[in-house]
Design an enzyme around this catalytic site. Sequence first.
Site, PDB file in Angstrom:
ATOM      1  N   ASP A 252      -7.552   0.874  -4.206  1.00 55.60           N
ATOM      2  CA  ASP A 252      -6.438   1.766  -3.661  1.00 55.60           C
ATOM      3  C   ASP A 252      -5.471   1.996  -3.025  1.00 55.60           C
ATOM      4  O   ASP A 252      -4.478   2.615  -2.480  1.00 55.60           O
ATOM      5  CB  ASP A 252      -6.955   2.843  -3.804  1.00 55.60           C
ATOM      6  CG  ASP A 252      -6.604   4.454  -3.453  1.00 55.60           C
ATOM      7  OD1 ASP A 252      -5.575   5.053  -4.180  1.00 55.60           O
ATOM      8  OD2 ASP A 252      -6.332   5.382  -1.917  1.00 55.60           O
TER       9      ASP A 252
ATOM     10  N   GLU B  84       2.067  -2.806  -0.981  1.00 55.49           N
ATOM     11  CA  GLU B  84       1.747  -1.906  -1.761  1.00 55.49           C
ATOM     12  C   GLU B  84       4.138  -1.036  -1.205  1.00 55.49           C
ATOM     13  O   GLU B  84       3.906  -0.203  -1.775  1.00 55.49           O
ATOM     14  CB  GLU B  84       0.694  -0.205  -1.556  1.00 55.49           C
ATOM     15  CG  GLU B  84       0.645  -0.285  -0.260  1.00 55.49           C
ATOM     16  CD  GLU B  84      -0.686   0.689   0.189  1.00 55.49           C
ATOM     17  OE1 GLU B  84      -1.840   0.198  -0.279  1.00 55.49           O
ATOM     18  OE2 GLU B  84      -0.282   1.260   0.953  1.00 55.49           O
TER      19      GLU B  84
ATOM     20  N   HIS C 270      -2.917   4.360  -3.584  1.00 50.90           N
ATOM     21  CA  HIS C 270      -3.092   4.910  -2.709  1.00 50.90           C
ATOM     22  C   HIS C 270      -3.124   6.700  -2.215  1.00 50.90           C
ATOM     23  O   HIS C 270      -2.762   7.589  -1.168  1.00 50.90           O
ATOM     24  CB  HIS C 270      -2.012   4.059  -1.051  1.00 50.90           C
ATOM     25  CG  HIS C 270      -2.160   4.559   0.072  1.00 50.90           C
ATOM     26  ND1 HIS C 270      -2.131   3.394   0.624  1.00 50.90           N
ATOM     27  CD2 HIS C 270      -3.279   5.358   0.767  1.00 50.90           C
ATOM     28  CE1 HIS C 270      -2.509   3.842   1.920  1.00 50.90           C
ATOM     29  NE2 HIS C 270      -3.583   4.639   1.776  1.00 50.90           N
TER      30      HIS C 270
END
Length: 332
Positions: free
Chosen positions: A258, A263, A295
């Site tokens: 996740d 990111e 996320h």
Amino acid sequence: MQIAFFNTKSYDKTYFNQSTFLKNHQITYFEVPLNLQTAKLAEGFDGVCVFVNDVLDEATLKKLAGIGVKIIALRCAGFNNVDLEAAHRLSLPVVRVPAYSPESVAEHAVALILTLNRKTHRAYNRVREGNFSIEHLTGFNLFNKTIGVIGTGLIGASFCKIMLGFGCKVLAYDIQENPSLVAEGVSYTSLRELFAQTDVLSLHCPLIPATTHLINAETISQMKPGVMIINTSRGGLVDTKAAIEGLKTGQIGYLGIDVYEQEANLFFKDHADNVIQDDVIARLISFPNVLVTGHLGFFTQEALEEIAHITLQNLTEFEEHIPLTNQVKLPK
Ligand code: NAD
């Protein structure tokens, strides 16, 4: 207080505007992330409110302090994106939301495990195409499997309890053991032993120097062949290139993430019309046994309500000169 809110999404506005803790605070919502270039938007504001991928390095913090910002309010638990020493030098208190809904992240980790294992995402797509074949969708029972948990704080503890409910054996590693988990059936062990015995490994420790690339070529080689690795904590815990090598050889059987080390440039934005320039994530997405979510472990109604309430309470404490319950302290 006048608060400059960075990296705003529609759900932030919804949950902050409807919070009963909004009181006298006035929020101005900016869509741009906070970094050195955008920091000037905070001129005239008492505080800034930021999320996981906003940049709070020394230069940005200096800029914020220089234009009169007095407090940094993180609307998240993790604080690895803040240069705490610089904030301390600049007398800028940093507050966060240490616990909003540990279950939200723990349950998302379980969702990743079940999806990867029972391949519900592939079954769903097949059936929509009129394909009811179950070939290559074999999973395994979680019952009686060994789950390894690194970090048994709020989220890790919640995750351990769910897995005990599945009838799993739960092994854990933490620098601080939680006796109540031991009483419930969790066994603490060394990292080496945990790696050697675990069928499903789930990461719930913070990203700090000691845990950076905790999952690397060497530790992957200590794991059971075909291990499932789940990371809902922070991307930097996993050396992604080593994970890709592990996936290619089959040493890693499944990977559910996740969070991702790079990111910040990718997550929380729609790149559907762009060519993704990050070859590492592109390779990861290409594996049939890898599941990436952007996320959203925290992303439940209950968690969003709590995040808004606690962030606004943190700001009220600062305004009223009450000791800050959720101030992030400098590590000793
Ligand atoms: P927590 O502080 O309650 O628990 C962290 C645990 O990690 C503690 O028990 C601590 O002792 C342990 N720990 C610290 N250093 C360690 C080390 N070197 N090795 C092993 N364990 C160590 O935090 P939490 O609320 O359970 O959150 C865990 C992490 O989850 C956060 O750091 C954050 O990065 C991440 N998170 C992700 C999301 C998401 O949406 N995916 C949301 C919230 C939090």
